[in-house]
Design an enzyme around this catalytic site. Structure first.
Site, PDB file in Angstrom:
ATOM      1  N   CYS A   2       0.836  -1.193   0.000  1.00  0.00           N
ATOM      2  CA  CYS A   2       0.000   0.000   0.000  1.00  0.00           C
ATOM      3  C   CYS A   2       0.876   1.251   0.000  1.00  0.00           C
ATOM      4  CB  CYS A   2      -0.929   0.108   1.198  1.00  0.00           C
ATOM      5  SG  CYS A   2      -1.944  -1.351   1.465  1.00  0.00           S
ATOM      6  N   ARG A  27       2.830   0.293  -5.470  1.00  0.00           N
ATOM      7  CA  ARG A  27       2.790  -0.401  -4.181  1.00  0.00           C
ATOM      8  C   ARG A  27       1.472  -1.150  -3.960  1.00  0.00           C
ATOM      9  NH1 ARG A  27       6.710   1.446  -0.824  1.00  0.00           N
ATOM     10  NH2 ARG A  27       5.565   0.672   0.969  1.00  0.00           N
ATOM     11  N   TRP A  74      -3.200  -2.431  -1.493  1.00  0.00           N
ATOM     12  CA  TRP A  74      -3.023  -3.837  -1.910  1.00  0.00           C
ATOM     13  C   TRP A  74      -3.591  -4.648  -0.763  1.00  0.00           C
ATOM     14  CZ3 TRP A  74      -0.489  -8.251  -0.150  1.00  0.00           C
ATOM     15  CH2 TRP A  74      -0.327  -9.270  -1.100  1.00  0.00           C
ATOM     16  N   ASN A 100      -0.334   1.322   6.041  1.00  0.00           N
ATOM     17  CA  ASN A 100       0.414   0.367   5.232  1.00  0.00           C
ATOM     18  C   ASN A 100       1.010  -0.651   6.194  1.00  0.00           C
ATOM     19  OD1 ASN A 100       2.178  -0.925   3.456  1.00  0.00           O
ATOM     20  ND2 ASN A 100       3.735   0.682   3.632  1.00  0.00           N
ATOM     21  N   GLY A 101       0.741  -1.938   5.961  1.00  0.00           N
ATOM     22  CA  GLY A 101       1.299  -2.962   6.851  1.00  0.00           C
ATOM     23  C   GLY A 101       0.199  -3.867   7.380  1.00  0.00           C
ATOM     24  N   GLU A 481      13.788 -17.380 -13.547  1.00  0.00           N
ATOM     25  CA  GLU A 481      13.439 -15.974 -13.712  1.00  0.00           C
ATOM     26  C   GLU A 481      12.602 -15.760 -14.981  1.00  0.00           C
ATOM     27  OE1 GLU A 481      13.251 -13.454 -12.041  1.00  0.00           O
ATOM     28  OE2 GLU A 481      13.371 -11.728 -13.381  1.00  0.00           O
ATOM     29  N   LYS A 485       8.940 -14.081 -14.857  1.00  0.00           N
ATOM     30  CA  LYS A 485       8.613 -12.872 -15.622  1.00  0.00           C
ATOM     31  C   LYS A 485       7.373 -13.106 -16.459  1.00  0.00           C
ATOM     32  CE  LYS A 485      10.243 -10.346 -14.171  1.00  0.00           C
ATOM     33  NZ  LYS A 485      11.241 -10.058 -13.173  1.00  0.00           N
ATOM     34  N   GLU A 488       4.076 -13.610 -14.258  1.00  0.00           N
ATOM     35  CA  GLU A 488       3.590 -12.486 -13.443  1.00  0.00           C
ATOM     36  C   GLU A 488       2.986 -11.363 -14.273  1.00  0.00           C
ATOM     37  OE1 GLU A 488       6.387 -10.130 -11.170  1.00  0.00           O
ATOM     38  OE2 GLU A 488       7.969 -10.563 -12.588  1.00  0.00           O
ATOM     39  N   HIS A 504      12.565 -36.523 -14.382  1.00  0.00           N
ATOM     40  CA  HIS A 504      12.169 -37.027 -13.055  1.00  0.00           C
ATOM     41  C   HIS A 504      10.741 -36.610 -12.701  1.00  0.00           C
ATOM     42  CE1 HIS A 504      16.172 -38.528 -12.461  1.00  0.00           C
ATOM     43  NE2 HIS A 504      16.639 -37.366 -12.883  1.00  0.00           N
ATOM     44  N   LYS A 603       4.676  -3.627  -6.010  1.00  0.00           N
ATOM     45  CA  LYS A 603       6.122  -3.547  -6.193  1.00  0.00           C
ATOM     46  C   LYS A 603       6.892  -3.824  -4.907  1.00  0.00           C
ATOM     47  CE  LYS A 603       9.765  -2.404  -8.653  1.00  0.00           C
ATOM     48  NZ  LYS A 603      10.193  -3.424  -9.625  1.00  0.00           N
TER      49      LYS A 603
HETATM   50  C1  F6R Z   1       9.239  -9.995  -9.792  1.00  0.00           C
HETATM   51  C2  F6R Z   1       9.604  -9.164  -8.659  1.00  0.00           C
HETATM   52  C3  F6R Z   1       9.477  -9.742  -7.312  1.00  0.00           C
HETATM   53  C4  F6R Z   1      10.522  -9.143  -6.362  1.00  0.00           C
HETATM   54  C5  F6R Z   1      10.281  -9.636  -4.929  1.00  0.00           C
HETATM   55  C6  F6R Z   1      11.343  -9.129  -3.990  1.00  0.00           C
HETATM   56  O1  F6R Z   1       9.473  -9.335 -10.999  1.00  0.00           O
HETATM   57  O2  F6R Z   1       9.943  -8.030  -8.817  1.00  0.00           O
HETATM   58  O3  F6R Z   1       9.546 -11.137  -7.331  1.00  0.00           O
HETATM   59  O4  F6R Z   1      11.798  -9.511  -6.801  1.00  0.00           O
HETATM   60  O5  F6R Z   1       9.027  -9.214  -4.503  1.00  0.00           O
HETATM   61  O6  F6R Z   1      11.352  -7.749  -3.963  1.00  0.00           O
HETATM   62  P1  F6R Z   1      12.638  -6.932  -3.531  1.00  0.00           P
HETATM   63  O7  F6R Z   1      13.680  -7.180  -4.562  1.00  0.00           O
HETATM   64  O8  F6R Z   1      12.180  -5.506  -3.516  1.00  0.00           O
HETATM   65  O9  F6R Z   1      13.040  -7.443  -2.195  1.00  0.00           O
END
Ligand code: F6R
Length: 608
Positions: A2, A27, A74, A100-101, A481, A485, A488, A504, A603
């Protein structure tokens, strides 16, 4: 998660709060709201959905007054809805709170408050705070907030207004980020600096257990006992223009294209005349690190993938046993770690709750703690003994791109630095690796210039609903990764697997036309990768290979090939990341997804 935005001053609250919330939308973005005091009455506007909905409401029914708070949410407690959006209000309709939290003891507090005849309107944990402040209100908002937060358990940042004190906003931080902006006859607070940077560059970062009272001409800080404290301000030097999308359709695309420059800048910063410079926040002496026995890297999501690549690098270059763990596991598994273990937290935001908790866990065990972080002054950076900054600049797209490749670079350099301290590699071999790095930005540009061919591949596979990504060795985490990507941002199911593991179990998923993205660049495991590609191909899979220019064999066993320039095996994850990011990006665009703000995500993950 948030985003919180608060403003007191003479500007129009609607535009200042909305502009701040747009900058905080990364956020959380499932609902939003604002509140202010107009002619002695609390006014609240809330909306389910993206910020645009709130903006439309405010165009019809603007708020007014001198002090206002805003929020983009969020959801954690209570589904996204008008009712559960913040601000949350007390029974009297005089107190409004944005939060937030998470309030961990909200259930028992709510029971007590209900016994005291409070009536709850939402399913949020936040509403408890509004009623608690109402219960404790004695004509002084600061006092009642202090009294109330002492009853809360969990991690939170809040901003509160009350209709009887229309000239001020009270904010409090315990575990979730909060910054204060000191303007010219105006004061601001927000969850992150971009929200306030158009108004002021003078910023104060709140620490846990601190409260601030914002008035337009002053900001006072207090500790949790109510004692006045002095805080140091800092000046933000970076430019707000780096927060705009510029010519790009999405932040994610812009950030993908920024990568060569980010890597170039970081190489120049970190290697000076052939010597390592890990930055002004790297405080470990060579003596501190020369006798390490183990490294434990803990991180989440994409940062965990970068950390996984770090494991290969530390073991290969510095010959130090390295484990990599997902922070939400690490923090609860009571790991066995000795005194000569270095714990590394990798995080773009520097605020991820689980990574922060893992770091605190390591500190509690008296271990050395290093963080590799993008956001300066973030909690993880501040709580680490040493920090190596990622220096990727603000990353706005929810999917991490430029922070990821720069994290890999920092881990690569760190591993070479440790190698040098421990005499693990010959000096000439270290020099050669550093020279090889210098070529990387140019090679990244070569890849980005061929983005169209990735777009064409994405077009061919846009209707596929299940992808498998396979890789081996240091590009096994790249496969993880690539899959993350894709899923998500395009909502297409994707799984990353070590190619050697397919037989396996997962190979049972492969049937005619299953798309398999195979990372088959030149490496010590190249031949093994070819065999693994054959295994899935013979079951009907359609192969999209990422290979090295000049490879003549790969096209015979692939349906599509994307070539990257030749490079050392250990640095290849930086180059491999680009086509994988572009594949995810174009797949999401072709599936008409909200690339920068994918559903259900945010984010900065400041809740566990
Ligand atoms: C995916 C992504 C997330 C972050 C994860 C950790 O694209 O960005 O998987 O990598 O939430 O976030 P940070 O790096 O801010 O600790």
């Amino acid at each position: 998660m948030c985003g919180i935005m608060a403003y007191v001053g003479d500007k129009d609250l609607n535009s200042v709060l909305m502009a701040g919330l747009w900058r905080l939308e990364y956020r959380g973005y499932d609902s939003s709201g604002v509140a202010s005091i107009m002619d002695g009455e609390l006014e609240v506007r809330k909306a389910l959905g993206r910020l645009m909905v709130l903006q439309d409401i405010l165009s019809d029914r603007p708020i007014g007054g001198g002090a206002g708070i805003g929020h983009t949410r969020w959801a954690t407690h209570g589904e996204p809805s008008d009712q559960n959006a913040h601000p949350q209000v007390d029974c009297s309709g005089k107190i409004a709170v944005v939060h937030n939290g998470i309030i961990e003891n909200h259930y028992s507090l709510k029971e007590e408050l209900i016994k005291n005849k409070h009536i709850f309107q939402s399913n949020t944990d936040t509403e408890v705070i509004a009623h608690l402040i109402e219960e404790n209100y004695n004509g002084d908002l600061k006092e009642s907030v202090l009294k109330s937060v002492s009853k809360l358990r969990g991690s939170f940042a809040i901003a509160v207004i009350v209709s009887s004190e229309p000239d001020r906003i009270v904010i409090y931080r315990e575990g979730s980020p909060l910054i204060v902006g000191l303007g010219n006859n105006e004061s601001l607070a927000a969850s992150d600096i971009p929200a306030i940077i158009d108004h002021t560059r003078r910023v104060i970062i709140m620490s846990d257990g601190e409260l601030a009272v914002l008035r337009k001409d002053s900001v006072e800080f207090y500790d949790k006992e109510g004692k006045r404290i002095e805080k140091k301000e800092k000046e933000i030097k970076w430019s707000p223009t780096s927060l705009d999308k510029g010519e790009y359709a999405h932040y994610m695309l812009k950030e993908i294209y920024e990568q060569p420059e980010v890597i170039e800048r970081n190489i120049a910063l970190r290697i000076e005349d052939g010597e390592f410079n890990l930055g002004e926040s790297f405080h470990f002496s060579p003596h501190d690190l020369a006798h390490l026995t183990d490294i434990v890297i803990q991180a989440c999501g994409t940062s965990w993938h970068a950390g996984y690549i770090g494991k290969y690098l530390f073991e290969e270059f510095a010959r130090i046993h390295t484990e990599v763990d997902i922070s939400s596991e690490f923090r609860y598994r009571n790991p066995v770690m000795g005194g000569e273990t270095l714990v590394i937290a990798v995080s773009q935001s520097g605020e991820t709750a689980d990574t922060l908790a893992g770091l605190r866990e390591a500190k509690a065990k008296f271990l050395k703690v290093l963080s590799i972080v993008n956001v300066r002054g973030s909690t993880i950076a501040r709580e680490s003994e040493s920090t190596v900054y990622i220096n990727a600049g603000p990353e706005i797209g929810v999917a991490s791109t430029k922070a990821y490749t720069s994290q890999i670079l920092q881990l690569y350099l760190m591993a070479l630095y440790l190698s040098k301290l421990r005499w693990a590699l010959e000096a000439s071999s270290i020099d050669e690796k550093l020279k090889g790095l210098i070529e990387i930005p140019k090679k990244m540009r070569t890849i980005l210039n061929k983005a169209d061919s990735i777009k064409q591949i994405a077009e061919k596979f846009k209707d596929s609903r299940d992808f498998m990504f396979i890789g081996r060795g240091i590009n096994y985490p790249s496969a993880l990764e690539g899959a993350l990507k894709l899923k998500e941002i395009s909502y297409i199911h994707a799984t990353g697997y070590p190619a050697g593991e397919m037989k396996h179990g997962p190979i049972a998923l492969i049937d005619k036309n299953s798309p398999v993205v195979a990372i088959a660049t030149q490496s010590s495991v190249y031949e093994k990768m070819l065999s693994n590609i054959e295994e899935v191909r013979s079951r009907g899979a359609r192969i999209i290979s990422i290979a090295t220019e000049g490879d003549k064999r790969i096209k015979d066993i692939s349906d599509e090939v994307f070539y990257i320039p030749p490079c050392g095996e250990n640095v290849s994850p930086i180059l491999v990341a680009l086509p994988l990011q572009l594949l995810a990006y174009y797949s999401a665009v072709l599936n008409k997804r909200d690339v920068d703000r994918p559903r259900n995500l945010a984010k900065s993950v400041t809740v566990e």
